[in-house]
Design a protein around this motif. Structure first.
Motif, PDB file in Angstrom:
ATOM      1  N   THR A 298       0.852  -1.182   0.000  1.00  0.00           N
ATOM      2  CA  THR A 298       0.000   0.000   0.000  1.00  0.00           C
ATOM      3  C   THR A 298       0.899   1.247   0.000  1.00  0.00           C
ATOM      4  O   THR A 298       2.055   1.177   0.433  1.00  0.00           O
ATOM      5  CB  THR A 298      -0.974  -0.037   1.215  1.00  0.00           C
ATOM      6  N   SER A 299       0.415   2.339  -0.535  1.00  0.00           N
ATOM      7  CA  SER A 299       1.164   3.608  -0.615  1.00  0.00           C
ATOM      8  C   SER A 299       2.452   3.520  -1.426  1.00  0.00           C
ATOM      9  O   SER A 299       3.393   4.278  -1.179  1.00  0.00           O
ATOM     10  CB  SER A 299       1.489   4.153   0.792  1.00  0.00           C
ATOM     11  N   ALA A 300       2.494   2.609  -2.389  1.00  0.00           N
ATOM     12  CA  ALA A 300       3.686   2.490  -3.243  1.00  0.00           C
ATOM     13  C   ALA A 300       3.689   3.548  -4.350  1.00  0.00           C
ATOM     14  O   ALA A 300       4.738   3.836  -4.949  1.00  0.00           O
ATOM     15  CB  ALA A 300       3.738   1.096  -3.867  1.00  0.00           C
TER      16      ALA A 300
ATOM     17  N   LYS B  53       0.654   3.601  -6.591  1.00  0.00           N
ATOM     18  CA  LYS B  53      -0.215   3.040  -7.643  1.00  0.00           C
ATOM     19  C   LYS B  53      -1.166   4.077  -8.212  1.00  0.00           C
ATOM     20  O   LYS B  53      -1.386   4.132  -9.423  1.00  0.00           O
ATOM     21  CB  LYS B  53      -1.059   1.868  -7.088  1.00  0.00           C
ATOM     22  N   THR B  54      -1.724   4.894  -7.335  1.00  0.00           N
ATOM     23  CA  THR B  54      -2.700   5.888  -7.809  1.00  0.00           C
ATOM     24  C   THR B  54      -2.019   6.885  -8.738  1.00  0.00           C
ATOM     25  O   THR B  54      -2.540   7.220  -9.807  1.00  0.00           O
ATOM     26  CB  THR B  54      -3.331   6.636  -6.603  1.00  0.00           C
TER      27      THR B  54
ATOM     28  N   ASN C 176       9.387   3.804  -7.504  1.00  0.00           N
ATOM     29  CA  ASN C 176       8.873   5.120  -7.136  1.00  0.00           C
ATOM     30  C   ASN C 176       9.388   5.516  -5.757  1.00  0.00           C
ATOM     31  O   ASN C 176       9.178   4.788  -4.780  1.00  0.00           O
ATOM     32  CB  ASN C 176       7.330   5.061  -7.140  1.00  0.00           C
TER      33      ASN C 176
ATOM     34  N   ARG D  14      11.583  10.091  -9.213  1.00  0.00           N
ATOM     35  CA  ARG D  14      12.109  10.739  -8.001  1.00  0.00           C
ATOM     36  C   ARG D  14      10.981  11.109  -7.035  1.00  0.00           C
ATOM     37  O   ARG D  14       9.794  11.019  -7.385  1.00  0.00           O
ATOM     38  CB  ARG D  14      12.874  12.004  -8.398  1.00  0.00           C
TER      39      ARG D  14
ATOM     40  N   SER E 241       8.872  13.947  -5.461  1.00  0.00           N
ATOM     41  CA  SER E 241       8.537  15.361  -5.686  1.00  0.00           C
ATOM     42  C   SER E 241       7.047  15.566  -5.478  1.00  0.00           C
ATOM     43  O   SER E 241       6.240  14.699  -5.827  1.00  0.00           O
ATOM     44  CB  SER E 241       8.903  15.774  -7.116  1.00  0.00           C
ATOM     45  N   LYS E 242       6.698  16.703  -4.907  1.00  0.00           N
ATOM     46  CA  LYS E 242       5.277  17.031  -4.773  1.00  0.00           C
ATOM     47  C   LYS E 242       4.811  17.862  -5.971  1.00  0.00           C
ATOM     48  O   LYS E 242       3.657  18.281  -6.037  1.00  0.00           O
ATOM     49  CB  LYS E 242       5.016  17.785  -3.449  1.00  0.00           C
TER      50      LYS E 242
HETATM   51  N1  ATP Z   1       7.228  10.132  -6.362  1.00  0.00           N
HETATM   52  C1  ATP Z   1       6.517  10.681  -5.389  1.00  0.00           C
HETATM   53  N2  ATP Z   1       6.950  11.800  -4.768  1.00  0.00           N
HETATM   54  C2  ATP Z   1       6.245  12.348  -3.756  1.00  0.00           C
HETATM   55  N3  ATP Z   1       5.085  11.865  -3.301  1.00  0.00           N
HETATM   56  C3  ATP Z   1       4.586  10.761  -3.880  1.00  0.00           C
HETATM   57  C4  ATP Z   1       5.261  10.121  -4.949  1.00  0.00           C
HETATM   58  N4  ATP Z   1       4.533   9.043  -5.341  1.00  0.00           N
HETATM   59  C5  ATP Z   1       3.447   9.019  -4.554  1.00  0.00           C
HETATM   60  N5  ATP Z   1       3.470  10.052  -3.676  1.00  0.00           N
HETATM   61  C6  ATP Z   1       2.477  10.349  -2.632  1.00  0.00           C
HETATM   62  O1  ATP Z   1       2.491   9.241  -1.724  1.00  0.00           O
HETATM   63  C7  ATP Z   1       1.169   8.908  -1.293  1.00  0.00           C
HETATM   64  C8  ATP Z   1       0.874   7.460  -1.694  1.00  0.00           C
HETATM   65  O2  ATP Z   1       0.849   7.368  -3.119  1.00  0.00           O
HETATM   66  P1  ATP Z   1      -0.377   6.678  -3.837  1.00  0.00           P
HETATM   67  O3  ATP Z   1      -1.672   7.174  -3.290  1.00  0.00           O
HETATM   68  O4  ATP Z   1      -0.181   6.806  -5.312  1.00  0.00           O
HETATM   69  O5  ATP Z   1      -0.136   5.169  -3.355  1.00  0.00           O
HETATM   70  P2  ATP Z   1      -1.073   3.891  -3.586  1.00  0.00           P
HETATM   71  O6  ATP Z   1      -0.168   2.760  -3.855  1.00  0.00           O
HETATM   72  O7  ATP Z   1      -2.090   4.219  -4.594  1.00  0.00           O
HETATM   73  O8  ATP Z   1      -1.770   3.700  -2.160  1.00  0.00           O
HETATM   74  P3  ATP Z   1      -3.120   2.843  -1.807  1.00  0.00           P
HETATM   75  O9  ATP Z   1      -2.641   1.476  -1.486  1.00  0.00           O
HETATM   76  O10 ATP Z   1      -3.656   3.568  -0.622  1.00  0.00           O
HETATM   77  O11 ATP Z   1      -4.031   2.892  -2.993  1.00  0.00           O
HETATM   78  C9  ATP Z   1       0.249   9.947  -1.959  1.00  0.00           C
HETATM   79  O12 ATP Z   1       0.041  11.002  -1.050  1.00  0.00           O
HETATM   80  C10 ATP Z   1       1.054  10.430  -3.165  1.00  0.00           C
HETATM   81  O13 ATP Z   1       0.715  11.735  -3.583  1.00  0.00           O
END
Ligand code: ATP
Ligand code: MG
Length: 232
Positions: A12-14, A16-17, A180, A211, A213-214
């Motif tokens: 989770t939070s890798a 994906k979104t 990522n 990288r 980055s926000k």
């Molecule tokens: N390369 C990046 N740089 C900075 N922030 C990032 C980066 N990639 C993702 N994030 C941030 O990290 C958080 C988790 O990313 P994301 O929501 O895409 O993960 P996810 O795998 O979809 O999580 P979930 O399992 O909850 O669906 C979000 O707040 C996202 O904006």
């Protein structure tokens, strides 16, 4: 030719979104009809949170924001659960029965009607959506190929190789792996050595890294470069 992709995370939070939204934008910019799906959204209010991000990333900078996501709401997110937990836990708590045929029917409906369908996974690949049935098996039944998003931090080598093994075990095609960076403070040596160790350990295609980055325009620039260098 159509593209039908499952975005699998190592956890989770890798990211994906973010990657799902970027893929949608990449294909949308090529003039293709694109839609995304999140089969079971947990931790949501009435809005489908991940889908909202996909839509924003896909249509960022576009004049014509025809709201296909609203039109297809029933299909893009067949199940929306409130509890921020694994699908089996949230569904049990909320008394919801997850019917895999409903999910597959929504997927096949979108596949019929769009050239590109990107399905965001849920957590990691062996997350059960009902007791004993894993999300990756549903993706395999749907015939999806896979992009792996690896959270690039300490432990990523093991997580990524386990994810590859689980996907190959199901005879699914892996389109490629994207690393990522999810933590700003991560050691740059860990970041680069994770990528090289996975390249050395598998014959699967590694697209490269994004990288931290926000600034999402900056991130999309990285992402686009990764795909443009590949035959994808
Ligand atoms: N390369 C990046 N740089 C900075 N922030 C990032 C980066 N990639 C993702 N994030 C941030 O990290 C958080 C988790 O990313 P994301 O929501 O895409 O993960 P996810 O795998 O979809 O999580 P979930 O399992 O909850 O669906 C979000 O707040 C996202 O904006
Ligand atoms: Mg997500």
């Amino acid at each position: 030719m159509g593209k039908f992709i499952f975005v699998a995370g190592t956890d989770t939070s890798a990211g994906k979104t973010v990657v799902t939204g970027f893929l949608a934008r990449y294909f949308h910019q090529q003039g293709r009809s694109v839609i995304t799906q999140k089969w079971i959204q947990t931790g949501a209010g009435s809005i489908q949170e991940d889908i909202q991000v996909h839509q924003n990333l896909m249509l960022d900078g576009c004049d014509n924001k025809a709201d296909i996501f609203q039109k297809e709401k029933r299909h893009v997110s067949p199940y929306i659960l409130k509890m921020p937990a694994a699908p089996v836990v949230a569904a049990k708590k909320e008394g919801v029965f997850i019917d895999k045929d409903k999910i597959k029917n929504s997927y096949f409906y979108l596949k019929e009607n769009y050239e590109v369908v990107i399905v965001e996974g849920i957590g990691g690949v062996l997350v059960p959506y009902v007791p004993g049935e894993y999300i990756i098996d549903l993706a395999a039944e749907a015939g999806l190929s896979v992009i792996i998003v690896a959270a690039n931090k300490l432990g990523a080598i093991n997580h990524t190789l386990l994810t590859i093994e689980a996907i190959k075990h199901r005879k699914m095609k892996i389109e490629g792996i994207i690393f990522n960076q999810v933590d700003q403070e991560e050691d740059p040596d860990i970041i680069s050595s994770n990528i090289s160790a996975v390249i050395e350990s598998t014959s699967e295609k590694v697209f490269g890294g994004i990288r931290y980055s926000k600034n999402f325009s900056e991130l999309y620039f990285d992402f686009k470069k990764l795909l443009e260098n590949q035959r994808f």
